[in-house]
Each structure stands twice: as C-alpha cells, then as structure tokens.
Motif scaffolding. Structure first.
Motif, PDB file in Angstrom:
ATOM      1  N   PHE A  79      47.983  23.626  21.263  1.00  0.00           N
ATOM      2  CA  PHE A  79      48.470  22.857  20.117  1.00  0.00           C
ATOM      3  C   PHE A  79      48.963  21.356  21.210  1.00  0.00           C
ATOM      4  O   PHE A  79      48.661  20.379  20.873  1.00  0.00           O
ATOM      5  CB  PHE A  79      49.769  23.220  19.741  1.00  0.00           C
ATOM      6  N   LYS A  80      49.661  21.571  22.424  1.00  0.00           N
ATOM      7  CA  LYS A  80      50.226  20.497  23.117  1.00  0.00           C
ATOM      8  C   LYS A  80      48.586  19.603  23.605  1.00  0.00           C
ATOM      9  O   LYS A  80      48.860  18.441  23.676  1.00  0.00           O
ATOM     10  CB  LYS A  80      50.853  20.899  24.330  1.00  0.00           C
ATOM     11  N   GLU A  81      47.589  20.523  23.941  1.00  0.00           N
ATOM     12  CA  GLU A  81      46.436  19.735  24.579  1.00  0.00           C
ATOM     13  C   GLU A  81      46.036  18.578  23.265  1.00  0.00           C
ATOM     14  O   GLU A  81      45.420  17.646  23.770  1.00  0.00           O
ATOM     15  CB  GLU A  81      45.497  20.624  25.141  1.00  0.00           C
ATOM     16  N   LYS A 118      38.869  21.033  31.810  1.00  0.00           N
ATOM     17  CA  LYS A 118      37.834  20.168  32.214  1.00  0.00           C
ATOM     18  C   LYS A 118      37.509  19.276  31.355  1.00  0.00           C
ATOM     19  O   LYS A 118      37.380  18.164  32.080  1.00  0.00           O
ATOM     20  CB  LYS A 118      36.752  21.297  32.669  1.00  0.00           C
ATOM     21  N   ARG A 119      37.223  19.698  30.082  1.00  0.00           N
ATOM     22  CA  ARG A 119      36.760  18.491  29.186  1.00  0.00           C
ATOM     23  C   ARG A 119      37.836  17.175  29.077  1.00  0.00           C
ATOM     24  O   ARG A 119      37.378  16.399  29.076  1.00  0.00           O
ATOM     25  CB  ARG A 119      36.917  19.104  27.728  1.00  0.00           C
ATOM     26  N   LEU A 120      39.024  17.681  29.080  1.00  0.00           N
ATOM     27  CA  LEU A 120      40.102  16.337  29.035  1.00  0.00           C
ATOM     28  C   LEU A 120      40.290  15.683  30.334  1.00  0.00           C
ATOM     29  O   LEU A 120      40.501  14.472  30.381  1.00  0.00           O
ATOM     30  CB  LEU A 120      41.486  17.076  28.679  1.00  0.00           C
ATOM     31  N   ALA A 121      39.909  16.282  31.462  1.00  0.00           N
ATOM     32  CA  ALA A 121      39.796  15.742  32.918  1.00  0.00           C
ATOM     33  C   ALA A 121      38.608  14.741  32.699  1.00  0.00           C
ATOM     34  O   ALA A 121      39.053  13.671  33.203  1.00  0.00           O
ATOM     35  CB  ALA A 121      39.640  17.079  33.839  1.00  0.00           C
ATOM     36  N   TRP A 122      37.590  15.099  32.278  1.00  0.00           N
ATOM     37  CA  TRP A 122      36.521  14.227  32.298  1.00  0.00           C
ATOM     38  C   TRP A 122      36.674  12.988  31.464  1.00  0.00           C
ATOM     39  O   TRP A 122      36.312  12.160  31.698  1.00  0.00           O
ATOM     40  CB  TRP A 122      35.436  14.956  32.003  1.00  0.00           C
ATOM     41  N   LYS A 123      37.249  13.355  30.283  1.00  0.00           N
ATOM     42  CA  LYS A 123      37.595  12.351  29.233  1.00  0.00           C
ATOM     43  C   LYS A 123      38.783  11.287  29.970  1.00  0.00           C
ATOM     44  O   LYS A 123      38.643  10.207  29.849  1.00  0.00           O
ATOM     45  CB  LYS A 123      38.265  12.995  28.199  1.00  0.00           C
ATOM     46  N   THR A 124      39.665  11.849  30.768  1.00  0.00           N
ATOM     47  CA  THR A 124      40.564  10.920  31.298  1.00  0.00           C
ATOM     48  C   THR A 124      39.876   9.672  32.423  1.00  0.00           C
ATOM     49  O   THR A 124      40.112   8.875  32.341  1.00  0.00           O
ATOM     50  CB  THR A 124      41.560  11.749  32.182  1.00  0.00           C
ATOM     51  N   LEU A 125      38.899  10.613  33.190  1.00  0.00           N
ATOM     52  CA  LEU A 125      37.960   9.872  34.195  1.00  0.00           C
ATOM     53  C   LEU A 125      37.382   8.775  33.550  1.00  0.00           C
ATOM     54  O   LEU A 125      37.186   7.717  33.892  1.00  0.00           O
ATOM     55  CB  LEU A 125      37.261  10.711  34.980  1.00  0.00           C
ATOM     56  N   GLU A 126      36.506   9.085  32.190  1.00  0.00           N
ATOM     57  CA  GLU A 126      35.940   8.165  31.666  1.00  0.00           C
ATOM     58  C   GLU A 126      36.846   6.963  30.826  1.00  0.00           C
ATOM     59  O   GLU A 126      36.470   5.761  30.957  1.00  0.00           O
ATOM     60  CB  GLU A 126      35.342   8.752  30.333  1.00  0.00           C
ATOM     61  N   LEU A 137      34.565  18.242  40.198  1.00  0.00           N
ATOM     62  CA  LEU A 137      35.918  18.346  39.502  1.00  0.00           C
ATOM     63  C   LEU A 137      36.238  19.835  39.233  1.00  0.00           C
ATOM     64  O   LEU A 137      35.580  20.581  38.654  1.00  0.00           O
ATOM     65  CB  LEU A 137      35.887  17.717  38.193  1.00  0.00           C
ATOM     66  N   VAL A 138      37.373  20.378  39.964  1.00  0.00           N
ATOM     67  CA  VAL A 138      37.808  21.561  39.858  1.00  0.00           C
ATOM     68  C   VAL A 138      39.127  21.728  38.868  1.00  0.00           C
ATOM     69  O   VAL A 138      39.846  21.053  38.843  1.00  0.00           O
ATOM     70  CB  VAL A 138      38.074  22.269  41.142  1.00  0.00           C
ATOM     71  N   SER A 139      38.728  22.453  37.600  1.00  0.00           N
ATOM     72  CA  SER A 139      39.921  22.343  36.656  1.00  0.00           C
ATOM     73  C   SER A 139      40.460  23.794  36.596  1.00  0.00           C
ATOM     74  O   SER A 139      40.136  25.012  37.075  1.00  0.00           O
ATOM     75  CB  SER A 139      39.033  22.068  35.417  1.00  0.00           C
ATOM     76  N   ALA A 140      41.553  23.967  35.590  1.00  0.00           N
ATOM     77  CA  ALA A 140      42.077  25.115  35.203  1.00  0.00           C
ATOM     78  C   ALA A 140      41.322  26.026  34.941  1.00  0.00           C
ATOM     79  O   ALA A 140      41.544  27.414  35.448  1.00  0.00           O
ATOM     80  CB  ALA A 140      43.279  25.046  34.312  1.00  0.00           C
TER      81      ALA A 140
END
Length: 202
Positions: A79-81, A118-126, A137-140
């Motif tokens: 929910f938070k994500e 991972k998906r949100l991390a790449w979106k942040t970089l974009e 990129l190493v994620s949770a």
C-alpha cells in the motif's frame, strides 16, 4: 557547498538511491504518513529517521513491534509503495552526488544498491535522468538480508567484478553505513552535503 570526493583507493562506486542520489525521503515520508494515519500511527520525521534505508515490509514489522499494531507487513508495505508511486514525480536529485555520477561515468564502474523495489528504483533513476549511467542495480528483491547486512553491497561488488575493499559506498542512513562497513568497503555519508527537508510539504 562542500564538494564530495572520491577516495584515492576507490576502484568502483556504489550508490544508495533514496536520500543519496534522489531526495526521495520527503516523498517516502509523506507516503508513510498518508498510509499509517489509517492505523492510528502518527508518523513523525524523528520516527522516520530511525528507519532510513529499511525496506517497507521490514519498516511495517518494526512499527508493529513499536506500536503494538497488527498490520500485515507485505500488504501495508505494498500500500505504502503504491502511495509513494502516486507522488514520486515530486522528488528532486541530490545535486552533489549526481554531479559525482556524471563526472565519473565511464571512468570508474558504478552500481546502485537500494533497499527499495527494483521497478520503482529504475523508475526513480528515469525520473532523474540517471538510468543511462547505471547498468547494475541491486534491490530488495535481489537479496535475502537487507541493510544493515552487507549482502546488498557485496552483491554490487560481485556484479561489478571489483574487490569489496576498493569499493566506495555513498549512503544517507546508518543502516547503509553499517552495511558498507560490514562489507569492508570505504563508506561516505552524504547528508552533510545537502539539506534534508523531511517534514516540510512537498
């Protein structure tokens, strides 16, 4: 503004994402605050500070322990994500760190090691226009043990093909600095290089 420097021993650079490359902390804080209100938890900047770098699911577990609540960690974490994703376009880059990425791109191998998904991390970089600077990129989802365990950063070093002791890690939170130290890496805390704005309206 004081300039961030690369350690002369460093042969690779590893960057945390939230609060290090991207000033996403105000956005994460707002997302937690919006979600946790429904569970009777007043989420303060001070409380958030104790949880910097901890993945959402583990954060909810810790809050359950602290407040005696019975939130389902996986469910509330997602929910938070989801809430975060709705407002993540408001994030800003952490300029001194981003400058370092641009300066050393192609000169030293670089990776991102994050406690986020991972998906949100790449979106942040974009969103910040940084996705073209990183291949690793190493994620949770890529580790069994999140920070402060060193697994995230050790995996970055392995994928970069560089020994841990010559990797310099840039972090904004204690769990990340502990993880870098446990991995035997050079660690640099970036929070003294920019103003943290958690708690202000975004």
């Amino acid at each position: 503004m004081v300039k961030l420097n690369i350690d002369p021993k460093a042969k690779a650079l590893i960057f945390d994402l939230d609060g290090t490359l991207a000033d996403t902390m105000p956005v994460h804080f707002q997302a937690y605050k919006n979600i946790l209100r429904d569970y009777g938890i007043e989420f303060t900047p001070e409380l958030f500070g104790t949880l910097a770098g901890v993945p959402a699911v583990d954060t909810i577990r810790k809050l359950n322990e602290q407040f005696g609540t019975h939130m389902v960690p996986e469910e509330v974490g997602h929910f938070k994500e989801g809430e975060y994703e709705k407002i993540m376009y408001k994030m800003k880059p952490v300029e001194p760190v981003v400058e370092l990425v641009k300066e050393y791109h192609g000169r030293l191998p670089m990776a991102v090691g994050t406690g986020g998904y991972k998906r949100l991390a790449w979106k942040t970089l974009e969103i910040l226009g940084l996705d073209k600077y990183f291949e690793i990129l190493v994620s949770a989802e890529d580790v069994k043990h999140p920070k402060p365990h060193p697994e995230t950063f050790l995996k970055c070093a392995e994928l970069l093909g560089v020994q841990p002791e010559v990797c310099q890690v840039f972090e904004d939170g204690d769990p990340g600095i502990q993880a870098a130290t446990a991995a035997g890496m050079i660690s640099t805390l970036v929070t003294e290089y920019y103003e943290v704005t958690i708690g202000k309206d975004i």
